[in-house]
Design a protein around this motif. Sequence first.
Motif, PDB file in Angstrom:
ATOM      1  N   THR A 224      -6.848   4.951  -9.653  1.00 45.09           N
ATOM      2  CA  THR A 224      -6.727   3.509  -9.872  1.00 45.09           C
ATOM      3  C   THR A 224      -5.539   2.988  -9.057  1.00 45.09           C
ATOM      4  O   THR A 224      -4.691   3.773  -8.606  1.00 45.09           O
ATOM      5  CB  THR A 224      -6.463   3.198 -11.356  1.00 45.09           C
ATOM      6  OG1 THR A 224      -5.184   3.754 -11.707  1.00 45.09           O
ATOM      7  CG2 THR A 224      -7.541   3.775 -12.257  1.00 45.09           C
ATOM      8  N   ALA A 225      -5.482   1.659  -8.924  1.00 44.22           N
ATOM      9  CA  ALA A 225      -4.378   1.055  -8.180  1.00 44.22           C
ATOM     10  C   ALA A 225      -3.038   1.430  -8.821  1.00 44.22           C
ATOM     11  O   ALA A 225      -2.058   1.722  -8.121  1.00 44.22           O
ATOM     12  CB  ALA A 225      -4.553  -0.457  -8.142  1.00 44.22           C
ATOM     13  N   ALA A 228      -2.117   4.875  -7.888  1.00 44.50           N
ATOM     14  CA  ALA A 228      -1.717   4.903  -6.474  1.00 44.50           C
ATOM     15  C   ALA A 228      -0.276   4.425  -6.327  1.00 44.50           C
ATOM     16  O   ALA A 228       0.524   5.021  -5.598  1.00 44.50           O
ATOM     17  CB  ALA A 228      -2.657   4.042  -5.634  1.00 44.50           C
ATOM     18  N   LYS A 229       0.071   3.353  -7.053  1.00 43.27           N
ATOM     19  CA  LYS A 229       1.448   2.832  -6.999  1.00 43.27           C
ATOM     20  C   LYS A 229       2.437   3.902  -7.458  1.00 43.27           C
ATOM     21  O   LYS A 229       3.499   4.076  -6.880  1.00 43.27           O
ATOM     22  CB  LYS A 229       1.575   1.613  -7.925  1.00 43.27           C
ATOM     23  CG  LYS A 229       1.231   0.310  -7.233  1.00 43.27           C
ATOM     24  CD  LYS A 229       1.545  -0.860  -8.162  1.00 43.27           C
ATOM     25  CE  LYS A 229       0.658  -2.036  -7.786  1.00 43.27           C
ATOM     26  NZ  LYS A 229       0.507  -3.008  -8.847  1.00 43.27           N
ATOM     27  N   GLU A 246      -1.102   1.049   0.291  1.00 44.12           N
ATOM     28  CA  GLU A 246      -0.692  -0.290  -0.177  1.00 44.12           C
ATOM     29  C   GLU A 246      -1.778  -1.326   0.116  1.00 44.12           C
ATOM     30  O   GLU A 246      -2.032  -2.218  -0.691  1.00 44.12           O
ATOM     31  CB  GLU A 246       0.630  -0.710   0.484  1.00 44.12           C
ATOM     32  CG  GLU A 246       1.825  -0.031  -0.169  1.00 44.12           C
ATOM     33  CD  GLU A 246       3.141  -0.292   0.541  1.00 44.12           C
ATOM     34  OE1 GLU A 246       3.106  -0.763   1.694  1.00 44.12           O
ATOM     35  OE2 GLU A 246       4.195  -0.006  -0.076  1.00 44.12           O
ATOM     36  N   ILE A 249      -4.441  -0.959  -2.451  1.00 41.34           N
ATOM     37  CA  ILE A 249      -3.984  -1.514  -3.733  1.00 41.34           C
ATOM     38  C   ILE A 249      -4.110  -3.031  -3.692  1.00 41.34           C
ATOM     39  O   ILE A 249      -4.624  -3.660  -4.620  1.00 41.34           O
ATOM     40  CB  ILE A 249      -2.514  -1.087  -4.015  1.00 41.34           C
ATOM     41  CG1 ILE A 249      -2.424   0.431  -4.214  1.00 41.34           C
ATOM     42  CG2 ILE A 249      -1.947  -1.832  -5.220  1.00 41.34           C
ATOM     43  CD1 ILE A 249      -0.999   0.985  -4.216  1.00 41.34           C
ATOM     44  N   GLN A 250      -3.664  -3.626  -2.576  1.00 41.23           N
ATOM     45  CA  GLN A 250      -3.732  -5.079  -2.428  1.00 41.23           C
ATOM     46  C   GLN A 250      -5.196  -5.552  -2.478  1.00 41.23           C
ATOM     47  O   GLN A 250      -5.516  -6.554  -3.120  1.00 41.23           O
ATOM     48  CB  GLN A 250      -3.105  -5.499  -1.094  1.00 41.23           C
ATOM     49  CG  GLN A 250      -3.017  -7.005  -0.966  1.00 41.23           C
ATOM     50  CD  GLN A 250      -2.691  -7.478   0.445  1.00 41.23           C
ATOM     51  OE1 GLN A 250      -2.746  -6.710   1.400  1.00 41.23           O
ATOM     52  NE2 GLN A 250      -2.353  -8.744   0.563  1.00 41.23           N
ATOM     53  N   ILE A 284     -10.366   4.025  -4.321  1.00 38.70           N
ATOM     54  CA  ILE A 284      -9.360   3.337  -5.151  1.00 38.70           C
ATOM     55  C   ILE A 284     -10.025   2.131  -5.826  1.00 38.70           C
ATOM     56  O   ILE A 284     -10.687   1.331  -5.155  1.00 38.70           O
ATOM     57  CB  ILE A 284      -8.156   2.883  -4.295  1.00 38.70           C
ATOM     58  CG1 ILE A 284      -7.455   4.114  -3.716  1.00 38.70           C
ATOM     59  CG2 ILE A 284      -7.142   2.072  -5.111  1.00 38.70           C
ATOM     60  CD1 ILE A 284      -7.462   4.210  -2.264  1.00 38.70           C
TER      61      ILE A 284
END
Length: 287
Positions: A224-225, A228-229, A246, A249-250, A284
Motif C-alpha cells: 500500500t502507499a 511504501a512511505k 514517490e 504513492i502520489q 502499489i
Amino acid sequence: MEDLQRRADTLIEALPYIQQWAGKTIVVKYGGAAMTDPQMQDNVAQDIVLLRYVGINVVVVHGGGQPITEMMKRLGIEPKFASGLRVTDAETMEIAQMVLVGNVNQQLLSLINTAGGRAVGLSGKDANMIISCKKESGEADLGFVGEIVHIDTKVIHTLIEAGYIPVISSVGADSEGQSYNINADTVAGQLSCELQATKLVTLSDVAGLLEDPDDPTTLIGKLTAGEAKALIAEGNVAEGMIPKLESCIQAVAGGVERAHIIDGCTPHALLMELFTDAGIGTMISAE
Ligand code: ADP
Ligand code: MG
C-alpha cells in the motif's frame, strides 16, 4: 491446427482484460535498460501499439539518464549527482534538452511509428504543458533541476481523442522560458493524476521494488502507499527508486487505481501486466 487453436485461445483469454481497459487511460513511464537495447525497445514499442489498437489511451513519459550521461562523457564533461539527482548547470541543461527532446524522444517516436502506431512527441514545454520552477534541495545546489508547478493536459487530451499516442520528455520551463530538467518518474506520477489515469506503469531495469536492493529474489509483489512511505522512511529505498516510489504513492493518492513498477527488460512486460491475472513486478495501491 493445434497451433492455430492455441493462438485463438490466447486471444480469447485476453478478451475480458481488453474489455476492462478499453477507453481507459494508462500512463507508461519508460526508462531503465529497456531504453537502450534495440530488441527490448522493439518489444516495448509493439506493446504500446497493441494497447492503443485495443482502445487503451496510452500516454508515454520517458527519461534518459543513461543517454544524457553518455553524451556528457562524449563531450568530455563529468556528470555529477547529489542525492540521486543530476546536478544540472546551464551546460548540462542544454545537453539534457538536446538528448531528451532531440534524440531519445525522436527515437521513441520512430520505434512506435514503425511498429504501426501514430506517436506524437512533446516536451513539457509544448503548449506550456509543464510549468516548472527550480527544485530547492536542502543540501547541494542542483542548478536547473526542476519541480512541477502546474500541468496543463489540454494538448494531451486533444491528441488522445484524435487517436495519437503522446510521447512526453521530462523537460519543463518557467514563465520566463528557463528550461528545467525534471525527473521523469515525477512527471509520470503527477500526469497520471491530472489525466485521472486508471494505471501508472513504470518500466525500469529492476524486477520491481526490492526489500534488499542487492538481492533480486526479495521482490515485493504488492504494497500500500502507506507501506511504501514507511519503506522510504526506513532507508530501504535508494537512488532512482525514491522518486519512482514517490511518484507511485502520489498517483494512487491522487485517484489512479494502481501503480506498477515492472522490469522493462522482460519481453512484453506491459502485456503481461495488463492482460494476466497474476501481473508482474510491484503493485502499489492506496489501501
Ligand atoms: P530508471 O531509468 O527506470 O528511472 P533508475 O536508475 O532511476 O532507473 O532507478 C532504478 C534503480 O533504483 C535500480 O536500478 C536500483 O539500482 C535502484 N534501487 C535503489 N533501491 C532500490 C530498491 N529498494 N528496489 C529496487 N531498486 C532499487
Ligand atoms: Mg530514474
